[in-house]
Design a protein around this motif. Structure first.
Motif, PDB file in Angstrom:
ATOM      1  N   PHE A 183       2.251   1.709  -3.427  1.00  0.00           N
ATOM      2  CA  PHE A 183       1.233   2.193  -4.361  1.00  0.00           C
ATOM      3  C   PHE A 183       0.964   3.675  -4.129  1.00  0.00           C
ATOM      4  CE2 PHE A 183      -2.695   3.012  -6.384  1.00  0.00           C
ATOM      5  CZ  PHE A 183      -2.732   2.139  -7.449  1.00  0.00           C
ATOM      6  N   GLU A 184       0.943   4.059  -2.870  1.00  0.00           N
ATOM      7  CA  GLU A 184       0.676   5.460  -2.546  1.00  0.00           C
ATOM      8  C   GLU A 184       1.764   6.352  -3.136  1.00  0.00           C
ATOM      9  OE1 GLU A 184      -0.680   5.942   1.339  1.00  0.00           O
ATOM     10  OE2 GLU A 184      -1.314   8.006   0.940  1.00  0.00           O
ATOM     11  N   GLN A 185       3.007   5.871  -3.023  1.00  0.00           N
ATOM     12  CA  GLN A 185       4.132   6.626  -3.565  1.00  0.00           C
ATOM     13  C   GLN A 185       3.994   6.759  -5.086  1.00  0.00           C
ATOM     14  OE1 GLN A 185       7.907   4.691  -3.099  1.00  0.00           O
ATOM     15  NE2 GLN A 185       8.993   6.619  -2.824  1.00  0.00           N
ATOM     16  N   THR A 186       3.671   5.643  -5.725  1.00  0.00           N
ATOM     17  CA  THR A 186       3.494   5.663  -7.176  1.00  0.00           C
ATOM     18  C   THR A 186       2.362   6.602  -7.571  1.00  0.00           C
ATOM     19  OG1 THR A 186       4.181   3.375  -7.220  1.00  0.00           O
ATOM     20  CG2 THR A 186       3.079   4.204  -9.183  1.00  0.00           C
ATOM     21  N   PHE A 187       1.268   6.506  -6.814  1.00  0.00           N
ATOM     22  CA  PHE A 187       0.123   7.342  -7.154  1.00  0.00           C
ATOM     23  C   PHE A 187       0.462   8.821  -7.002  1.00  0.00           C
ATOM     24  CE2 PHE A 187      -3.733   9.659  -6.038  1.00  0.00           C
ATOM     25  CZ  PHE A 187      -4.431   9.461  -7.212  1.00  0.00           C
ATOM     26  N   ILE A 194       1.789  14.025  -9.507  1.00  0.00           N
ATOM     27  CA  ILE A 194       2.698  15.126  -9.830  1.00  0.00           C
ATOM     28  C   ILE A 194       2.851  15.250 -11.346  1.00  0.00           C
ATOM     29  CG2 ILE A 194       5.112  15.862  -9.692  1.00  0.00           C
ATOM     30  CD1 ILE A 194       5.168  14.697  -6.852  1.00  0.00           C
ATOM     31  N   GLU A 195       2.982  14.105 -12.032  1.00  0.00           N
ATOM     32  CA  GLU A 195       3.112  14.133 -13.495  1.00  0.00           C
ATOM     33  C   GLU A 195       1.889  14.785 -14.134  1.00  0.00           C
ATOM     34  OE1 GLU A 195       3.593  10.086 -14.583  1.00  0.00           O
ATOM     35  OE2 GLU A 195       5.627   9.923 -13.789  1.00  0.00           O
ATOM     36  N   MET A 221       0.830  -1.201   0.000  1.00  0.00           N
ATOM     37  CA  MET A 221       0.000   0.000   0.000  1.00  0.00           C
ATOM     38  C   MET A 221       0.866   1.254   0.000  1.00  0.00           C
ATOM     39  SD  MET A 221      -3.336  -0.915   2.310  1.00  0.00           S
ATOM     40  CE  MET A 221      -2.479  -1.277   3.818  1.00  0.00           C
ATOM     41  N   ALA A 223       3.414  10.129  -7.279  1.00  0.00           N
ATOM     42  CA  ALA A 223       4.307  10.500  -8.379  1.00  0.00           C
ATOM     43  C   ALA A 223       3.503  10.768  -9.648  1.00  0.00           C
ATOM     44  CB  ALA A 223       5.319   9.380  -8.628  1.00  0.00           C
ATOM     45  N   ARG A 224       2.515   9.927  -9.910  1.00  0.00           N
ATOM     46  CA  ARG A 224       1.739  10.125 -11.134  1.00  0.00           C
ATOM     47  C   ARG A 224       0.842  11.342 -11.013  1.00  0.00           C
ATOM     48  NH1 ARG A 224       0.574   4.048 -13.481  1.00  0.00           N
ATOM     49  NH2 ARG A 224       2.722   3.352 -13.211  1.00  0.00           N
TER      50      ARG A 224
END
Lengths: 389, 604
Positions: free
Chosen positions: A42-46, A51-52, A39, A48-49
């Motif tokens: 996933f939170e980190q990835t989310f 921010i993109e 989790m 980051a996206r």
């Protein structure tokens, strides 16, 4: 072969079935144990996206006013800016000067009370002089270091945007709220109107999740700030002007029978004719151009020319250095400007900036200087620009 | 002494001793719970022994229990193997329950509103333990269910099991197939991401085509809750998905299974005489009793199927979740869900009303009444060449139509657009643009061009010189160098902070970037009829800490395009577009994306 049961013996069916169920339970347990890590990842990835996504939105919606790199432009302050994140480069100095100023106010209040004895008044005067000296002693080196930013409107004693506007929440909530509702501002200090509301809730074009993406992107500018970051800022937030001193000036002028200047308007031919009757002061022009010592035009506008026209190098507008030479040698050679005098070209460029755009630039300059300059202001500015050979 | 009219447990303990009294209590409880089998009976059954009591206690649960009263107490031994049923009916039933259970768990975390639905998905993935697994299981289970139900139907057709007296069973089965499709389709919208919104928009666009227009328009309004899918549409799809369709599914599952039991499972075609139906007359020596043989077999299938799903979902499959739904942004290459691709393919054949509505409607209609048309008594394969040919043709046809439904077929996209899309598109259907998985550290800021990888022997410095000096008319008629034209767009439309273009070789320590550039060059070369004298460029800049911006450029000599294809002259060369002075017009396409270090598109 297909006609028999897959496991003809009942004990094998039971064995495989039980094994399957046990394996499922073990796998679920194993997955559950690893859920915390999954989790978080996933939170980190989310994030980051997010921010993109925010970066893409910023580029297409915000960079016209706030600059492609978030360093501010003609119509909006820098967001990629230590001031927005409340970073103080000299926290000790700020703290000490703040305490001294409080003490000073207290003493001044005490001095104005009728029951203060003359002996005490003398003490207070001595102490006030000490305080002023100490403040100057503390502030001078700081001003010296930060001069480049101060020239653009940075106040070292007020390094936090949130404190300046009295915001009690976090930077993130400040950014998000501003995005949602926009910000109505006076034309007197942010020409070109305020910021529009961006949220669909407030009649704007963007959804809440998009505003959250934008906030994530803007918050991603937070870092270990350096003085270079501060000096890179092209435009700081502008605070509303205190009208009291201006009002006093006007009253004085009226009392003495003087004439209140009027704006020059946008009739270039008239302006050029009027210019023949006034003498420009290059030093005041310099101050107006750079906003030094709080120099403002006749109606109290901070012009902020140097925000976009840097001394050297390409920014939002052409560089200041060599302006006059370029006008003579390059601009006036353009067939479109065949009959122009240098003076006429500069006047038109200031009051009707979109009539002619220098190749390689965009028409970003605000077109309201005709309303904010008197003939004397304009003459001073031209006198300064003529020194830029 | 007990006050009760019968001996109490304490009386039993006094009389028989504690151990015996407890055993009898447990034994009696087991017998009540199983509606007829005591511990000894259960043990014998699980050991595969014959029952020691008479009458056979294993038949008792079928007579007295609720759950087993709907199951037959024995099967024909020809029906317990893999063939002829392949257990597809049982698995379909199992998936109804599997989807219900995982679906209810997901409902706990979901609100059907455009403002929060996507947030709920993210919350489920970031904040709910096993939330992602439940979602994956529900999604994969749904797709598996569509497949299994369809295979079940094909199997029934192939073995001729729809024939008299099972025509109505077939008919209800067809209804179940349609409901399954719609259940899966309505669930598709709920995550409220781009994939969901656009797949459903395409799927629902057929409804609007229903003639006459007044019907189509109103049906469309009814199902979408507005001209476009919005808050009302999402709520309607949600209610269909969790209330209306499941209710119908349960009702028809009941009818379907009741009919299956009433008529018995049809035997393999070759096992009975032509025209006979002996399913209900099972000889004593061919009976396989439900308890224990069929029961253990069914539980085995359930266990193994669930295990496969769990393993797939933990290691190999993640339910897709794209960006938040955005009605303003249509992704390139949008498709309906795979099981509706055949309709999307059919739509490319021509008229929307015919291929989108009449054709699928007629297909289902013919299938529904088929058992009443095909009244030949024989179920033997050799006697049913026409019906078997028909189903094979149908499968082939639907497969081909499904392929035609893919964006690769028959959708003309400008090559520059499709090349840039190929490099930059956000993760969709578990694929993504080629640039995204390049390791973050290999996205070295700089400007790179496909010229480095083309056959032309120009050096990069010559190339930089060329774009700086070569003047060409732009699409809007200005005459300027290629570099100036590109800079115009980069600075003024794309807001890239850049002052000049200077392409450099791809650094040696960025092999992934190099391979993307090589593919980029190959894609441009592949389209040399449309993209004449073309080159591609990639500009990587550091936008923020841990955030890079990648601008992708395609620049080419414009050619005449007719109906999506380049116009060729007598020699087979493309015809170039020239301005009034005979200079070839230069075109360009620039798009940019941002890539964050933690974007998770790559593993390093």
């Amino acid at each position: 072969m297909l006609q028999g049961m897959i496991f003809p013996k009942i004990e094998n069916r039971i064995l495989v079935g039980v094994l399957s169920f046990v394996t499922i339970m073990v796998l679920l347990g194993w997955a559950a144990i690893n859920e915390g890590g999954r989790m978080a990842a996933f939170e980190q990835t989310f994030h980051a996206r997010s921010i993109e996504q925010g970066a893409a939105l910023f580029t297409s919606n915000c960079s016209t006013c706030h600059g492609s790199d978030g360093l501010g432009g003609a119509k909006g302050p820098a967001l990629n800016n230590p001031q927005l994140f409340g970073y103080d480069f000299f926290p000790e100095v700020t703290k000490e000067i703040g305490a001294l100023r409080t003490e000073k106010t207290d003493l001044q209040n005490e001095a104005s009370r009728p029951d203060t004895t003359p002996e005490r008044l003398a003490e207070i005067d001595t102490r006030l002089a000490e305080i002023d000296a100490r403040i100057e002693e503390l502030d001078a080196p700081r001003r010296q270091q930060l001069q480049a930013a101060i020239d653009r409107g940075y106040d070292p004693q007020r390094p936090s945007r949130l404190q300046n506007v009295g915001w009690a929440g976090t930077t993130e909530s400040f950014v998000l709220t501003t995005l949602i509702h926009g910000r109505p501002v006076s034309n007197n200090y942010w020409s070109g109107g305020g910021m529009v509301a961006w949220s669909q809730t407030a009649g704007g074009p963007l959804r809440m999740d998009q505003l959250e993406d934008l906030t994530a992107y803007i918050m991603n500018w937070q870092r270990a700030w350096t003085l270079e970051d501060l000096f890179a800022v092209k435009q700081f937030a502008i605070e509303p002007v205190d009208p009291t001193p201006l009002r006093a000036q006007i009253e004085q002028l009226q009392a003495s029978g003087g004439v209140i200047p009027e704006p020059v308007g946008t009739n270039v031919r008239d302006i050029v004719a009027q210019l023949a009757e006034v003498t420009g002061d290059p030093a005041r022009g310099d101050a107006l151009y750079h906003g030094t010592d709080g120099a403002r035009s006749f109606n109290g506008t901070a012009l902020g020319c140097s925000t976009c026209h840097l001394p050297e190098g390409v920014a939002v507008g052409p560089q200041t250095g060599g302006t006059y030479t370029r006008v003579l040698n390059e601009r006036l050679n353009d067939p479109a400007l065949a009959s122009y005098t240098p003076e006429q070209y500069l006047v038109e460029s200031i009051v009707l900036p979109n009539n002619y755009i220098v190749p390689g630039f965009q028409g970003l300059m605000i077109a309201n200087f005709g309303q904010n300059l008197s003939i004397q202001d304009l003459a001073d500015l031209l006198a300064y620009l003529e020194t830029q050979q | 002494m007990s006050v009760l009219p019968f001996p109490s447990f304490l009386d039993d303990v006094k009389e028989k001793g504690l151990k015996r009294a407890v055993f009898e209590l447990v034994d009696e409880s087991v017998e009540r719970l199983t509606a007829g089998m005591n511990i000894q009976d259960v043990r014998e059954a699980l050991r595969g022994e014959a029952p020691s009591r008479k009458p056979n206690p294993r038949l008792q649960p079928h007579a007295d229990g609720f759950w087993l009263h709907m199951r037959p107490s024995y099967f024909h031994s020809d029906m317990t193997g893999l063939y002829p049923t392949f257990r597809l009916g049982w698995l379909s039933t199992y998936f109804v329950f599997f989807e219900t259970i995982t679906g209810i768990l997901l409902m706990v975390w979901y609100t059907p509103s455009p403002e929060v639905a996507y947030h709920d998905m993210i919350n489920m993935l970031t904040n709910v333990p096993l939330g992602q697994l439940m979602r994956d299981l529900h999604r994969l289970g749904a797709e598996a269910m569509v497949l299994i139900v369809a295979l079940h139907m094909v199997r029934t057709w192939v073995t001729g099991s729809y024939k008299k007296p099972r025509q109505f069973t077939w008919f209800t089965g067809l209804i179940l197939l349609v409901i399954t499709g719609f259940l899966s389709f309505t669930g598709y919208l709920l995550p409220w991401d781009q994939l969901a919104l656009w797949a459903v928009t395409i799927g629902a666009s057929m409804i609007e085509a229903t003639p006459p227009p007044v019907v189509g328009e109103n049906l469309n309004l009814l199902i979408r809750g507005g001209p476009e899918i919005g808050a009302n549409g999402l709520l309607r799809f949600y209610l269909l998905h969790v209330l209306a369709l499941p209710a119908l599914l349960f009702v028809f599952t009941g009818v379907h299974y009741y009919k299956v039991i009433v008529h018995g499972h049809s035997l393999p075609p070759q096992k009975e005489n032509i025209g006979e139906d002996t399913a209900k007359r099972v000889p004593l020596d061919r009976r396989v009793y439900f308890i224990p043989d069929v029961l253990t077999s069914e539980l085995l299938w359930v266990g193994v199927t669930t295990l496969i799903l769990v393993v797939l979902c933990i290691w190999f499959y993640d339910a897709p979740l794209e960006h938040h739904a955005d009605p303003q942004v249509t992704p390139l290459g949008t498709t309906a869900p795979w099981y509706f691709l055949w309709i999307q393919g059919a739509l490319k054949l021509g008229d929307k009303v015919f291929w989108g509505l009449i054709f699928p409607g007629a297909l289902l209609g013919v299938m529904a009444v088929w058992p009443y048309i095909d009244v030949t008594p024989s179920r033997r394969y050799a006697h049913r060449r026409f019906a078997l040919t028909l189903i094979l043709l149908l499968i082939s046809f639907v497969t081909i139509l499904s392929y035609m439904g893919l964006p690769e077929f028959g959708v003309v996209t400008a090559p520059d657009t499709s090349i840039i899309h190929e490099l930059t598109y956000p993760p969709a259907h578990n694929h993504m643009g080629k640039l995204l998985p390049v390791p973050y550290d290999q996205l070295v800021p700089g400007m790179y061009t496909t010229r480095e990888f083309s056959d032309e022997a120009t050096s990069l410095s010559d190339f930089n010189q060329e774009i700086e000096t070569l003047m060409a008319p732009t699409a809007d008629g200005r005459m300027q160098s290629i570099e100036a034209n590109l800079l115009d767009e980069l600075q003024n439309q794309d807001y890239l902070v850049v002052t000049n273009l200077n392409f450099v070789p791809v650094p040696g320590d960025a092999p992934a970037l190099r391979s993307v550039m090589e593919e980029f060059a190959a894609m441009i070369k592949k389209h040399d009829k449309e993209l004449v004298n073309a080159w591609g460029g990639i500009i990587i800049t550091q936008n923020q800490a841990d955030l890079k911006r990648v601008d992708v450029i395609v620049s080419w000599d414009t050619v005449e395009i007719d109906n999506g294809r380049p116009v060729l002259d007598a020699d087979g060369s493309p015809v170039l577009v020239r301005d009034a002075n005979g200079n070839v017009v230069r075109s360009q396409n620039i798009q940019h994306i941002f890539i964050h270090r933690d974007g998770g598109y790559f593993s390093n």
